[in-house]
Design an enzyme around this catalytic site. Structure first.
Site, PDB file in Angstrom:
ATOM      1  N   GLY A  79     -19.494  21.496  28.107  1.00 50.44           N
ATOM      2  CA  GLY A  79     -18.971  21.976  29.390  1.00 50.44           C
ATOM      3  C   GLY A  79     -17.988  20.980  29.998  1.00 50.44           C
ATOM      4  CE  LYS A 269     -22.684  25.990  15.492  1.00 50.21           C
ATOM      5  NZ  LYS A 269     -22.923  24.653  16.035  1.00 50.21           N
ATOM      6  CG  ASN A 334     -28.858  22.251  16.393  1.00 54.85           C
ATOM      7  OD1 ASN A 334     -29.928  22.525  16.903  1.00 54.85           O
ATOM      8  ND2 ASN A 334     -27.699  22.610  16.931  1.00 54.85           N
TER       9      ASN A 334
HETATM   10  N1  NAI Z   1     -21.949  19.831  22.591  1.00 52.04           N
HETATM   11  C1  NAI Z   1     -21.229  20.373  21.645  1.00 52.04           C
HETATM   12  O1  NAI Z   1     -20.685  19.672  20.760  1.00 52.04           O
HETATM   13  C2  NAI Z   1     -21.010  21.843  21.632  1.00 52.04           C
HETATM   14  C3  NAI Z   1     -21.848  22.710  22.315  1.00 52.04           C
HETATM   15  N2  NAI Z   1     -21.642  24.055  22.268  1.00 52.04           N
HETATM   16  C4  NAI Z   1     -22.511  24.990  22.961  1.00 52.04           C
HETATM   17  O2  NAI Z   1     -22.252  24.946  24.356  1.00 52.04           O
HETATM   18  C5  NAI Z   1     -23.430  25.280  25.097  1.00 52.04           C
HETATM   19  C6  NAI Z   1     -23.665  24.207  26.152  1.00 52.04           C
HETATM   20  O3  NAI Z   1     -23.848  22.985  25.495  1.00 52.04           O
HETATM   21  P1  NAI Z   1     -23.513  21.564  26.143  1.00 52.04           P
HETATM   22  O4  NAI Z   1     -22.417  21.664  27.139  1.00 52.04           O
HETATM   23  O5  NAI Z   1     -23.332  20.634  25.001  1.00 52.04           O
HETATM   24  O6  NAI Z   1     -24.833  21.250  26.965  1.00 52.04           O
HETATM   25  P2  NAI Z   1     -25.860  20.040  26.758  1.00 52.04           P
HETATM   26  O7  NAI Z   1     -26.581  20.139  25.483  1.00 52.04           O
HETATM   27  O8  NAI Z   1     -25.161  18.788  27.059  1.00 52.04           O
HETATM   28  O9  NAI Z   1     -26.971  20.467  27.820  1.00 52.04           O
HETATM   29  C7  NAI Z   1     -27.268  19.889  28.968  1.00 52.04           C
HETATM   30  C8  NAI Z   1     -26.777  20.730  30.144  1.00 52.04           C
HETATM   31  O10 NAI Z   1     -27.798  21.641  30.572  1.00 52.04           O
HETATM   32  C9  NAI Z   1     -27.928  21.521  31.983  1.00 52.04           C
HETATM   33  N3  NAI Z   1     -29.235  21.981  32.423  1.00 52.04           N
HETATM   34  C10 NAI Z   1     -30.437  21.391  32.271  1.00 52.04           C
HETATM   35  N4  NAI Z   1     -31.387  22.148  32.845  1.00 52.04           N
HETATM   36  C11 NAI Z   1     -30.763  23.242  33.353  1.00 52.04           C
HETATM   37  C12 NAI Z   1     -31.192  24.395  34.060  1.00 52.04           C
HETATM   38  N5  NAI Z   1     -32.489  24.587  34.347  1.00 52.04           N
HETATM   39  N6  NAI Z   1     -30.267  25.317  34.414  1.00 52.04           N
HETATM   40  C13 NAI Z   1     -28.971  25.165  34.119  1.00 52.04           C
HETATM   41  N7  NAI Z   1     -28.493  24.087  33.456  1.00 52.04           N
HETATM   42  C14 NAI Z   1     -29.394  23.141  33.081  1.00 52.04           C
HETATM   43  C15 NAI Z   1     -27.706  20.047  32.202  1.00 52.04           C
HETATM   44  O11 NAI Z   1     -27.419  19.793  33.553  1.00 52.04           O
HETATM   45  C16 NAI Z   1     -26.499  19.816  31.313  1.00 52.04           C
HETATM   46  O12 NAI Z   1     -25.313  20.178  31.954  1.00 52.04           O
HETATM   47  C17 NAI Z   1     -24.564  25.377  24.056  1.00 52.04           C
HETATM   48  O13 NAI Z   1     -24.814  26.726  23.766  1.00 52.04           O
HETATM   49  C18 NAI Z   1     -23.996  24.687  22.824  1.00 52.04           C
HETATM   50  O14 NAI Z   1     -24.496  25.195  21.611  1.00 52.04           O
HETATM   51  C19 NAI Z   1     -20.577  24.588  21.592  1.00 52.04           C
HETATM   52  C20 NAI Z   1     -19.702  23.768  20.920  1.00 52.04           C
HETATM   53  C21 NAI Z   1     -19.849  22.351  20.882  1.00 52.04           C
HETATM   54  O1  13P Z   2     -21.550  23.666  18.067  1.00 49.76           O
HETATM   55  C1  13P Z   2     -21.309  22.521  17.771  1.00 49.76           C
HETATM   56  C2  13P Z   2     -20.092  22.118  17.048  1.00 49.76           C
HETATM   57  O2  13P Z   2     -19.175  23.164  16.932  1.00 49.76           O
HETATM   58  C3  13P Z   2     -22.282  21.455  18.143  1.00 49.76           C
HETATM   59  O3  13P Z   2     -23.394  21.525  17.322  1.00 49.76           O
HETATM   60  P1  13P Z   2     -24.722  20.740  17.730  1.00 49.76           P
HETATM   61  O4  13P Z   2     -25.293  21.449  18.920  1.00 49.76           O
HETATM   62  O5  13P Z   2     -25.593  20.765  16.528  1.00 49.76           O
HETATM   63  O6  13P Z   2     -24.266  19.345  18.080  1.00 49.76           O
END
Ligand code: NAI
Ligand code: 13P
Length: 434
Positions: A79, A269, A334
């Site tokens: 995010g 994935k 993961n």
């Molecule tokens: N991190 C990455 O490399 C990537 C992540 N994604 C996807 O993006 C989505 C979000 O992942 P990230 O931004 O990495 O999040 P993150 O794994 O960093 O998760 C933590 C977030 O969840 C929030 N949170 C915790 N409790 C909460 C609640 N009760 N209600 C609402 N928010 C709450 C936290 O404040 C924080 O912003 C996921 O579905 C992930 O699979 C997609 C591509 C890349």
């Molecule tokens: O979706 C992702 C990369 O494209 C991030 O994967 P992970 O949540 O396993 O780190």
């Protein structure tokens, strides 16, 4: 153990959803007490953004009022990275409002509110340390206040939180807003199926919702290392607008219409990445890992074929398909946690807490959701890799049994003579090739 945790989480989530109207009124009350500090921030950015473009501060013109405004719902690792990109693009694009509001789930970090830290230092010190966000990105702790004036709402929270947020936003956003989901995961649907997150957003909020998925490890994107991504969008008028606000010279976007396949790839994935982590934890080597990735890919293709039959094979060759599968199986969270799961014997929940500093794993939850559907349709044996990964994550099977459980994979049992070009059996043709 994990199964119990997941069950409890769902029970809590259901309770939360059923009290969504009281939640909304509580949030509105909170909003009034927060509004002065958030309002100050927003005003400050309005003032600053005219300064960014060298414009004097004044009343908004008609043209400025017609600009599209973007909100980001979520501020984790991904995010915050996407906020950096969208914030920079908003400053450059004449048809997009400079100000980008980012909903932050409020928490205390070193005795201070995370929103205050972000708005003062322009850095999400907890989820994306070491990267500055542009000053026009404003952290807002109230999701309604963040999203109510937005024309484009980018959803990027861990998938387990989306229903509660959608319930909170219901009736509190512009009716003609457009959604873009970056969330990788599913939700369990009543009656033994799964729901796509973008479908939940559309159904609950009554807005169209495109998706963005790709080989995009957040930290590498934040470092501006070159990569690609895929937007799935059915509306040819909206696709280019979304591409405008996302694409940069290092983050290249392809837009396709096969939205459901894009989203299913992004979710599935993460299950395969857990399998890749088990292989690493067991020390089985690169060939075994490649076999797991390939079988995982075949199950992903089969899953789309069986449950989303209009999906196209070509979508698997976009960034959201093979590329995301590969990057996550080598560099993702993961994979890392699943490797530690095998090596330490701790539960996934314990490791998530120990190793991720608040970030959330999506793979084990997604494996649970997929299994819920496969089980209800008596199809667990048709997807042995997904099934084994779910059983290992939940402690129903030891990780040492992983490879045994996929040795009789349908891929190894079904001859594929159909794939052999009949011309190759034609003696004349064969000889003519030599
Ligand atoms: N991190 C990455 O490399 C990537 C992540 N994604 C996807 O993006 C989505 C979000 O992942 P990230 O931004 O990495 O999040 P993150 O794994 O960093 O998760 C933590 C977030 O969840 C929030 N949170 C915790 N409790 C909460 C609640 N009760 N209600 C609402 N928010 C709450 C936290 O404040 C924080 O912003 C996921 O579905 C992930 O699979 C997609 C591509 C890349
Ligand atoms: O979706 C992702 C990369 O494209 C991030 O994967 P992970 O949540 O396993 O780190």
């Amino acid at each position: 153990m994990l199964k119990k945790c997941i069950k409890n989480a769902f029970i809590k989530l259901r309770r939360h959803n059923s009290s969504s109207s009281s939640l909304i009124s509580r949030i509105s009350q909170q909003k009034q007490s927060q509004s002065s500090s958030v309002g100050d921030c927003i005003q400050k950015v309005n003032h600053q953004s005219s300064h960014f473009r060298g414009k004097p501060s004044r009343m908004a013109t008609k043209e400025e009022k017609s600009k599209k405004s973007v909100c980001i719902v979520g501020s984790g690792n991904w995010g915050s990275t996407i906020a950096k990109i969208v914030g920079h693009n908003a400053l450059k694009l004449p048809h997009i409002d400079d100000r980008v509001l980012m909903y932050v789930y409020e928490e205390m970090v070193n005795g201070r509110k995370l929103t205050e830290i972000i708005n003062e230092t322009h850095e999400n010190v907890k989820y994306l340390p070491g990267h500055k966000l542009p000053h026009n990105v404003v952290a807002v702790p109230d999701v309604i206040q963040a999203a109510r004036d937005a024309d484009i709402i980018i959803f990027v929270v861990p998938h387990q939180f989306v229903r509660t947020l959608a319930a909170t936003l219901l009736g509190n956003i512009k009716p003609n807003a457009v959604g873009l989901s970056l969330i990788k995961g599913f939700d369990s649907a009543k009656g033994g199926g799964i729901d796509l997150i973008s479908h939940i957003i559309t159904r609950h909020l009554k807005i169209p919702c495109a998706v963005l998925m790709g080989a995009n490890l957040a930290n590498e994107v934040a470092e501006e290392k070159f990569c690609e991504t895929t937007i799935g969008c059915k509306d040819s008028a909206i696709g280019p607008l979304l591409k405008d606000i996302i694409q940069t010279d290092y983050f290249r976007v392809t837009v396709v219409g096969d939205t459901d396949t894009v989203e299913v790839c992004g979710a599935l994935k993460n299950i395969v990445a857990c399998g890749a982590g088990f292989v690493d934890g067991l020390g089985l080597g690169d060939n075994t890992k490649a076999a797991v990735i390939r079988l995982g890919l075949m199950e992903m293709v089969k899953f789309v074929d069986v449950f989303y039959s209009s999906g196209k094979l070509s979508t698997f060759f976009e960034s959201c398909g093979v590329a995301d599968l590969v990057t996550t199986c080598y560099g993702g969270r993961n994979r890392r946690i699943s490797e530690a799961f095998v090596k330490t014997g701790k539960t996934i929940r314990e490791l998530e807490e120990e190793m991720l500093n608040g970030q959330k794993l999506q793979g084990p939850f997604t494996a649970e959701e997929v299994n819920y559907m496969l089980k209800s349709k008596d199809m667990e044996n048709d997807f042995p890799l997904f099934t084994a990964i779910h059983r290992i994550c939940t402690g129903q099977m030891p990780a040492t049994e992983f490879i045994n459980s996929i040795k009789m994979h349908p891929e190894h049992m079904t001859p594929k003579y159909d794939d052999i070009d009949p011309r190759k059996h034609d003696h004349h043709h064969h000889n003519s090739k030599l």
